[in-house]
Each structure stands twice: as C-alpha cells, then as structure tokens.
Design an enzyme around this catalytic site. Sequence first.
Site, PDB file in Angstrom:
ATOM      1  N   TRP A 119     -25.982  14.522   8.619  1.00  0.00           N
ATOM      2  CA  TRP A 119     -26.468  14.706   7.241  1.00  0.00           C
ATOM      3  C   TRP A 119     -25.358  15.378   6.451  1.00  0.00           C
ATOM      4  O   TRP A 119     -24.304  15.658   7.021  1.00  0.00           O
ATOM      5  CB  TRP A 119     -27.757  15.557   7.257  1.00  0.00           C
ATOM      6  CG  TRP A 119     -28.669  15.163   6.131  1.00  0.00           C
ATOM      7  CD1 TRP A 119     -28.809  15.807   4.925  1.00  0.00           C
ATOM      8  CD2 TRP A 119     -29.534  14.028   6.083  1.00  0.00           C
ATOM      9  NE1 TRP A 119     -29.707  15.130   4.145  1.00  0.00           N
ATOM     10  CE2 TRP A 119     -30.158  14.042   4.819  1.00  0.00           C
ATOM     11  CE3 TRP A 119     -29.826  12.986   6.971  1.00  0.00           C
ATOM     12  CZ2 TRP A 119     -31.070  13.055   4.425  1.00  0.00           C
ATOM     13  CZ3 TRP A 119     -30.733  12.018   6.590  1.00  0.00           C
ATOM     14  CH2 TRP A 119     -31.348  12.050   5.340  1.00  0.00           C
ATOM     15  N   TRP A 157     -25.078  18.238   5.717  1.00  0.00           N
ATOM     16  CA  TRP A 157     -24.874  19.583   6.267  1.00  0.00           C
ATOM     17  C   TRP A 157     -25.052  19.576   7.791  1.00  0.00           C
ATOM     18  O   TRP A 157     -25.120  20.638   8.398  1.00  0.00           O
ATOM     19  CB  TRP A 157     -25.841  20.600   5.641  1.00  0.00           C
ATOM     20  CG  TRP A 157     -27.219  20.008   5.458  1.00  0.00           C
ATOM     21  CD1 TRP A 157     -27.712  19.496   4.297  1.00  0.00           C
ATOM     22  CD2 TRP A 157     -28.222  19.807   6.455  1.00  0.00           C
ATOM     23  NE1 TRP A 157     -28.968  18.969   4.510  1.00  0.00           N
ATOM     24  CE2 TRP A 157     -29.310  19.155   5.823  1.00  0.00           C
ATOM     25  CE3 TRP A 157     -28.324  20.106   7.809  1.00  0.00           C
ATOM     26  CZ2 TRP A 157     -30.475  18.795   6.509  1.00  0.00           C
ATOM     27  CZ3 TRP A 157     -29.483  19.737   8.491  1.00  0.00           C
ATOM     28  CH2 TRP A 157     -30.529  19.093   7.844  1.00  0.00           C
ATOM     29  N   GLU A 168     -37.408  12.175  -1.467  1.00  0.00           N
ATOM     30  CA  GLU A 168     -36.496  11.504  -2.410  1.00  0.00           C
ATOM     31  C   GLU A 168     -36.453   9.983  -2.320  1.00  0.00           C
ATOM     32  O   GLU A 168     -35.567   9.367  -2.911  1.00  0.00           O
ATOM     33  CB  GLU A 168     -35.066  12.080  -2.280  1.00  0.00           C
ATOM     34  CG  GLU A 168     -35.016  13.542  -2.691  1.00  0.00           C
ATOM     35  CD  GLU A 168     -33.659  14.228  -2.498  1.00  0.00           C
ATOM     36  OE1 GLU A 168     -32.739  13.594  -1.957  1.00  0.00           O
ATOM     37  OE2 GLU A 168     -33.543  15.408  -2.894  1.00  0.00           O
ATOM     38  N   GLU A 220     -36.526  21.614  -4.914  1.00  0.00           N
ATOM     39  CA  GLU A 220     -35.172  21.621  -4.318  1.00  0.00           C
ATOM     40  C   GLU A 220     -34.169  21.862  -5.408  1.00  0.00           C
ATOM     41  O   GLU A 220     -34.228  21.218  -6.457  1.00  0.00           O
ATOM     42  CB  GLU A 220     -34.845  20.238  -3.730  1.00  0.00           C
ATOM     43  CG  GLU A 220     -34.895  20.141  -2.255  1.00  0.00           C
ATOM     44  CD  GLU A 220     -34.142  18.905  -1.739  1.00  0.00           C
ATOM     45  OE1 GLU A 220     -33.027  18.603  -2.204  1.00  0.00           O
ATOM     46  OE2 GLU A 220     -34.698  18.248  -0.859  1.00  0.00           O
TER      47      GLU A 220
END
Length: 874
Positions: free
Chosen positions: A192, A194, A460, A550
Amino acid sequence: MSKCWCVCVLFSLFSSVTGINQKTLDLNGRWDIINVNKGYRISGEVPGSVYTALIGNKTIGDPYFRDNDVQYRWIGRDDWTYTRLFEISDEVMSKQAVVLVAEGLDTFSLITVNGVKIGESENMFLRYVFDVKKALKSGLNNITIDFKSAVNIASQLNNQSAYTIPPSCPNIVQNGECFINFIRKEQCSFSWNWAPSFPTQGIWRNISIQYFDEAVVRGLSAVPILDADQNWVIHITLHLDISSQNISGLVETTLDKINLSHVHLLSSPVYSDIYFNFNVPKGTHIDLWWPNGYGEQALYNLTVKFVTFDKKQIMAQTSTRIGFRSLELVQEPVSDNSSHGVTFYFKINNVPIFFKGTNWVPADSFLERVTKTRLERLLRSAVEVHINSMRVWGGGVYESEEFYGLCDELGIMLWHDLMFSDALYPSTKEFLASVQNEINHQVRRLKTHPSIILWSGNNENNEILNEYQGDQYKKDYLTLYIDTIKPVVTLLDPSRPFVSSSPSNGPETEKEGWIAKNPQSDFFGDVHFYNDSADLWDISVLDIPRFASEFGTESWCNFETIEKVLSEADLSYNSPMSLHRQHNVGGNEIMLNLTKIHIQLPNSTNPKQQFEDLIYVIQIHHAVAMRTEIEHYRRWTNQLQSDGRGHTMGALYWQLNDIWQGPSWSSIDYDIKWKMLHYYARKFFDPNLISPYVDEDTLKVFLKSILASEGTLYMDLYTWKNMTPIKSWEKQFNLNETSGCIFQNNLDNILSDAGCKDKRDCFFYFSLNSKVNPTSTSWLPLAYFTDIQGRIPKSNIKIVDVAMVSSTEFLLTLSTDNIAPFVWIDSRGISGRFSDNGFIMKDSLLQLTYKSWDSVDLATFQKSLSVKSLMDIY
Ligand SMILES: *[C@@H]1O[C@H](CO)[C@@H](O)[C@H](O)[C@H]1NC(C)=O
Ligand SMILES: *[C@@H]1O[C@H](CO)[C@@H](O)[C@H](O)[C@H]1NC(C)=O
Ligand SMILES: *[C@@H]1O[C@H](CO)[C@@H](O)[C@H](O)[C@H]1NC(C)=O
Ligand SMILES: *[C@@H]1O[C@H](CO)[C@@H](O)[C@H](O)[C@H]1NC(C)=O
Ligand SMILES: *[C@@H]1O[C@H](CO)[C@@H](O)[C@H](O)[C@H]1NC(C)=O
Ligand SMILES: *[C@@H]1O[C@H](CO)[C@@H](O)[C@H](O)[C@H]1NC(C)=O
Ligand SMILES: *[C@@H]1O[C@H](CO)[C@@H](O)[C@H](O)[C@H]1NC(C)=O
Ligand SMILES: *[C@@H]1O[C@H](CO)[C@@H](O)[C@H](O)[C@H]1NC(C)=O
Ligand SMILES: *[C@@H]1O[C@H](CO)[C@@H](O)[C@H](O)[C@H]1NC(C)=O
Ligand SMILES: *[C@@H]1O[C@H](CO)[C@@H](O)[C@H](O)[C@H]1NC(C)=O
C-alpha cells in the site's frame, strides 16, 4: 424459523447442571511447513504464517530490514504446505459429528486428512467448517493443508477475466504485487502507499476439531435495542451446528449482574439459526455503555446454554459480552433551504457526539505478531489523547476478538468498513458467493460489540468508480455493494446504519442510484480530504464538511525506529533505502516542500544528523497541520455557514498506527513511539479546547468548555526574547452554548496597543481558568517560522531533575533560560510516553511526567533522556 417453537420467560436462576456434551481438540501449535522447490521443511507456529516460521527457523532475517520485502519476494510467489499429526481417541469417533473448524486460512488451500480430501479454501475472511468424520480413524492421523501462492492465483484470475478490472498493479514505488482485487485477502498485503508487500500464507487463526452429539454453538450474537417504549430488548441469534434434525431442549439465557434469565423452548429446528428476544423488564437498572469521555463502558456477560428439558445435561454453552447503548445516525435537513443538504452525525444514548477520531490499519504485516499487549498499547495510547472513535479501514482485515473487546472496554466507537478498498472488484458468480459468505460470517461474528456503530461497504470505491468509464463497472459496483452486500448487512444487523462507501453522501447517494457523482460533497455524508501541495497550516485551503472520516499528511517515523531497520550507510534522508521505504510517489520531497513553507530546513553536514533533524521538523509540520485542521473542524461543530456548510461532527485523521517502520500519515510509529502529532492530539481533542486563529486581520479565540459555562481566559502576549509577557488580558466568558468564539479583535490594533511592532517578534499564550494550574492551554505564533527563526534566541534547555514515582512512572523537571518552541524530549530505548511533548516552553521551569509501558529503573531511564528545541538544530 421453524413454526413449532414457543417462547416463555422465567425470572429465576437455573438448577445446577452437569457435563457439557461439546468438546474440542485444539490443532494450534507446531506444524511442519514444507516448500518443495527449495527443499525446506521447517517447523512453525499455528496460528501464524510462513514468514514468521521462516524467521523462527532463521531461514530468513528480519523481513522489515532494509529492502528485505523485495529480497523475500519469492516466499509469497511460491506454494507452501502445512502438515501435522494428531491423535484421535475412541471417544471422538463415537460422536455423531466430528468437524474441522478453521477460523482463518490464508488464503487458497486444499485440506486433506489421511490423504482424503475434505475441503478447499479461497477466502481469508471466512471460517471453514468441514465434516472430517469419514476421513478419521482412532489413533494417529495426519492433516495436510496445501497452500497455493495468492500472487499466482490473483494473476490467473486476472488472466481469466473477460475484461480489465482496475487498478491491476500498484504504483512501482510500492514494490508490490498485482491484482489483489481479484481475491478475498487483506488488500494491503500486496503493498500500500504505507505498507510493504508480504503476501502471507498460512493458518492465520485458530484451528481445531470439534466433536459432539446433538449440537454445538457455532455463533452467538446479542444486540440490545431500545424499543419505542424505551425498554431494552436483546435480540439474540444462536447459531447451532446440529448433528441431526431431531433435537429438542431448552435455550437458557442469563445476564449477570442483574440476575435475569430467559428460557426458549427448542424442538427440531428446521434451520440452525435460532432467533429470540430477551426482554429486559421495565424498571431494571441498566448501566449504559458510553464512548470514551462521556461515561463508563458498562459491559454485561450474557450466557446461553442449550440444555435438556430436565436441565440435567448441557448440550452446548457459550457466552458473550454486551453493552447497552442506543445509536442513531441523524441525517435531517440542516435548514429550511433544501439545497443546504442534511446533517450527518451520531447520537449515542440520545447525546450528539463529536467523533474525535482516527483511522486504524493492520498493526503488522504478519498478523500473528499483533499480540494483545501490542493492541492494548496502541488503543490505550488512543484513549489517553481523548480519541473516542476509529475507522477500521477497508484495506485491512476484520480484526481479532481481542481488538473489538478492547474497543468495547475503552469506549472507542468503530466506523467499520467492509474489506474492499481503492479498487473496482469482479462480479463473477464465484466472487459474489464468496463475498456473501464472508459478510454473513463477519457481521454475525461482530455485531454484538457495542463499539461498532456503522458498516460501510468499502473505502473510496465510489470515487474510484467515477474515475473509470463504462457501464460494466457501474453494474459490477451495484451488484456487489447494493445487491449482494447491503441485503446481508441490513438483514443481519438492522441495529446499525449501512453506508455504501466512505466517502459517500448518505441518503443523497441512494437518490443518485447508489453511485454519487461527487461522494465528497460537504453537504451530505463523510469526506476524505488530502492536499499534498497546499499550505496545510492555512485554514482557507480546508473544506467545511459534515464529517471528515479521513485526512492527513505524511511524516517520518521517529529516528530511533527507522535506525533499527537500516544500515549505518543508509542513514541519510535521500539514501536509496530511505527512498525505498517511501511508498507515496514523491513523498520524501513533498514532506520537505510542505515543511519548508513554515520552517527553515536544518542543514547539518552530517547526513545522519541531518536525517534526524529533518524528521524532527517534518513531525512539527505534521503536528501543526493536523492541529490546524482538527481545530477548524471542531470550531464548525455548532456553526452553519450561509451556504449550508458546517455542523461538522467528526474528525478522524489518517492514521493512528503503522504496519512497519517508515514514513506514513500515522501519529504512532511501528515501535509504538508517539510522533509529535500524537502529543498534539491530546490538546486538539481536549474536551476543553482553546482554539486561537487569525481570520484575515482578526484574532479570534474559540473556546469549548465542558467544565462550566463561566470562566476566565488568560491571554498573554510575549516577545521571543523575554520570558515575561509584554501584555496580559483576562477575558471573563459566559458560554450560553457549549462552545463559541469568545474573543475577537483586529490583530494589528492589539499588537500596536501592546507595543509589539512586528508580528514576527511576538506570540500569544492562552490559559483557561488559571495561569498556574490551567484547565488547558494554547499558543499562537503570528508569522511563518521561516521569518521568525532569526529572531528566536537559542536556549539552554536542560533536564534538571528526574524522580521515580513508580517503576513505570517518572517525574521530570526541565529548565530553560529562553523561550523555546517545539521542545522535544526523547527517551531512547524505552517504550512509553510523556505527559506532553513538542510544546513551547515559556517559563524557566516545567514539570512533566513519563509513563513507560514496562518497568524500568531510574538510572536506565535517566540515561535514555535527551531534550532539544527548534533553535538547537541550526
Ligand atoms: C530449522 O529447521 C530445520 C528443519 O526442521 C532444523 O533442522 C533446524 O534446527 C531449524 N533451525 C532453527 C534455528 O530452528
Ligand atoms: C497421512 O495419511 C495417509 C493415509 O493414511 C498416508 O498415506 C500418508 O503417508 C500420511 N502422511 C504422513 C505425513 O504421515
Ligand atoms: C497471466 O498472463 C500473463 C501474460 O500472458 C503471463 O505472463 C502470466 O504468467 C499469466 N499468469 C498466470 C498465473 O498464469
Ligand atoms: C484460540 O485458541 C486458543 C487456545 O489454543 C484459545 O486460548 C483462544 O481463546 C482461541 N481464540 C479464539 C479467538 O477463539
Ligand atoms: C426423535 O427422537 C425421539 C426420542 O429422542 C424419538 O422418539 C423419535 O422417533 C425421533 N424422531 C425421528 C424423526 O427420528
Ligand atoms: C444477583 O444474585 C446474586 C447471588 O444470588 C446476589 O448476590 C446479587 O445481589 C443479585 N443481584 C441483583 C442485582 O439482584
Ligand atoms: C464476565 O465474563 C468474563 C469472562 O468470562 C469474566 O472474567 C468476568 O468475571 C465476568 N463478569 C461477571 C460480572 O460475571
Ligand atoms: C517540490 O517543490 C518544487 C519547487 O516548487 C517543485 O518543483 C516540485 O515539483 C515539488 N515536489 C513535489 C513532489 O511536489
Ligand atoms: C546552516 O544555517 C544556519 C542558519 O541559516 C547558518 O548560520 C549556518 O552557517 C548553516 N550551516 C551550514 C553548515 O551550512
Ligand atoms: C448569554 O448569557 C448572558 C448572561 O446570562 C446574557 O446576558 C446574554 O444575553 C446571553 N446571550 C445569548 C446570545 O443568549
């Protein structure tokens, strides 16, 4: 439901019962793990994965060291076999039913017992129950689980797909694997922005053999609901695995503390699901479950026993913990003007609650390493800084029992995504069937937890869908979330709201046929906000949404944390290994670009020192940016702009925790060392908030006070060069509501009246109710630090005393000879947290406390300490 049941309620305790006719043979523990291609046969722990087994065997080193994520890529691309022997007694063989229960298989496997195929798995989030009686024998047996590489199967499924299902592959900087959206596996395990790519394989949750006559409890859920007459009704679903249709008996349910019980007669059910309501009599005293900061988190034990009519024999038994709380998602017009949209906020026990929150990601690539202690430290860190809510993000996993249990105990409300994130997904028959089973299992498993307050279809994906053309994609989206998932969720759990996606527009999304053209509207549901090129200390770049689920900006983990997984030669900001950790395209440069708007970048000629100094200023940028944004959202709680924006009721910053050591948006790093942001959270989420800001030319001070509606705000104007304020104000306030702007005045006038000739020379310091022992404090510089820094003297800041309160708590005294901004104290090598950090020190002495997670002696603690402030790095 079978029509031949009747229900009656008794208010007495039951006679004692003997024996439970339900037994388990645990298959956790050591298994052999075989890789044919490399000729490996090692022993590894179950629950676990091949990676931790290989680490344990020293076949591989630390997968998080340097670029080992790439060096060890072969592991996830190869196939692995788990196998073990186990003993079966005559007693087991004498039972009517013998089943293998695998709570989690990761992911594609073929299960054989004594060479007889008993089943297959293809979804990491499912529980598999297989009949094994036919394959077993008394004495020694063997079980083999052949796993296939999820990377290869995802690629095969993509090859078989009639059309492309984006995004196919992750960005090259992530060093990840492709086509994760084709399979039901932790979506961030293929990397991902991160996270590293570690496509795990293994038996990741408990595995056992259960043997029984009659029935075994496969699941119990109990959801207390306040009915229209304000009575509590506990909606109970008991999922029995029955060995024959011809069973009958009593289902006894008891609730501890209030000594209530309920009996349900059961005879020959047609379905294994048994539904009944347990009515709590009117007038029974019930302690409510509250979110953190609002009251206690009262929890009750509920026990269900399936017994024979004479109550002498328990056929099956289980218990769970419940919490009584009402829940409402309020989506009503914000004004008479229909173009102003609707509210989006939650009431718990009829109290509107501002969500002071964050987002949760898996706490390790190797989920077996996420111990209860690790979870406890992360979640306690959250509630210690007033966090009352988290979003369980859709790219991770449905978490462990321990995780939800802790959230229940700590009062952390969970916005729960279902595990779909940032992709389009297939809608083949097989995929939908697998998803349907998954949602069915997970909603049943989790709905008893009072902490969960909402289900969201995905993360999302409405937004992602809008990026692609084609009716097929729209059709697939609706088939998956609206036709397949939504009916399962709303049938199994009508007690919680379901939103199709995060972000979405709530009822407006439904009006638009469940695909919002702009799911990011400020006028309806939740929004996600990111801007990598804006000045994030400037409120004019921010939205005024109903609920921000977020938002964030990146920073590096603490230097000590990254240092452990790099070599000495890697320790510079732009070394290949530093860039390797950065999975956000251009991220290392973005952080510098954003930071240098406000703060001069340090310029040490020692690359290691420079890296450490840059991490410090980047963390300052991160902390202040989030403070700016969250205070902005909190100020909009009770305000509505003329166009209908406002009534903001949630601020969940991205993200609480890290999956490995590297740069990310988190406030706590992988080693559970708090970044500066986490210390700032304690202030910007403080129930008593002082929020000063400059709006064009006006200084405004917003206050939210829960203690009393009356009080005094002390405001001091300092110059950087003098520890005595040049002017002080006292402002009495009387808040008719719980919050509001209590001071506003033209900034230039205030400064010239006070004798501050240049904004760059001065800053404000605020204290609530007392200067000596304030309820809360705040401060506000009046120009960019890049302009101010030349005017701030260096200070000699020292730790002058450390006293031991207990083996996990210390009292520190700091001294300074000048005003020092962004004081950063560090306790190297010791895991714990200070009462404050990253603060401005304006007095010559200051006391702080430190709490370590583990016991430590005074000398070791003292030796670990260091302190610096902004001007020390130039
Ligand atoms: C690794 O596994 C092999 C094969 O089982 C065994 O011989 C060896 O002792 C193990 N090494 C360690 C360090 O456990
Ligand atoms: C497992 O059992 C089958 C059938 O009895 C046998 O053929 C096989 O060799 C056994 N495997 C192991 C590893 O013991
Ligand atoms: C999928 O197709 C590509 C391109 O033809 C091929 O390179 C790849 O090996 C295939 N994947 C699998 C798992 O068969
Ligand atoms: C898993 O099994 C262990 C015993 O091996 C048990 O202590 C634990 O409670 C089980 N966990 C769950 C979630 O069932
Ligand atoms: C069910 O069990 C009862 C006794 O336990 C027995 O009398 C009856 O015949 C059984 N019915 C069926 C359909 O097996
Ligand atoms: C519940 O029962 C226990 C044991 O009989 C008794 O000690 C306790 O006071 C009872 N509690 C209530 C609320 O009635
Ligand atoms: C509830 O159950 C837990 C776990 O079984 C137990 O530790 C606790 O003591 C029980 N609480 C009460 C009030 O009975
Ligand atoms: C950083 O800022 C420089 C100068 O404005 C710009 O050229 C560069 O594109 C920015 N880098 C990123 C990754 O945004
Ligand atoms: C670093 O910057 C400071 C202030 O701008 C300057 O005084 C110092 O000489 C610089 N040091 C180096 C090594 O460039
Ligand atoms: C707020 O309360 C004060 C003192 O009780 C009162 O004088 C004032 O009119 C109130 N303001 C509003 C807007 O209600």
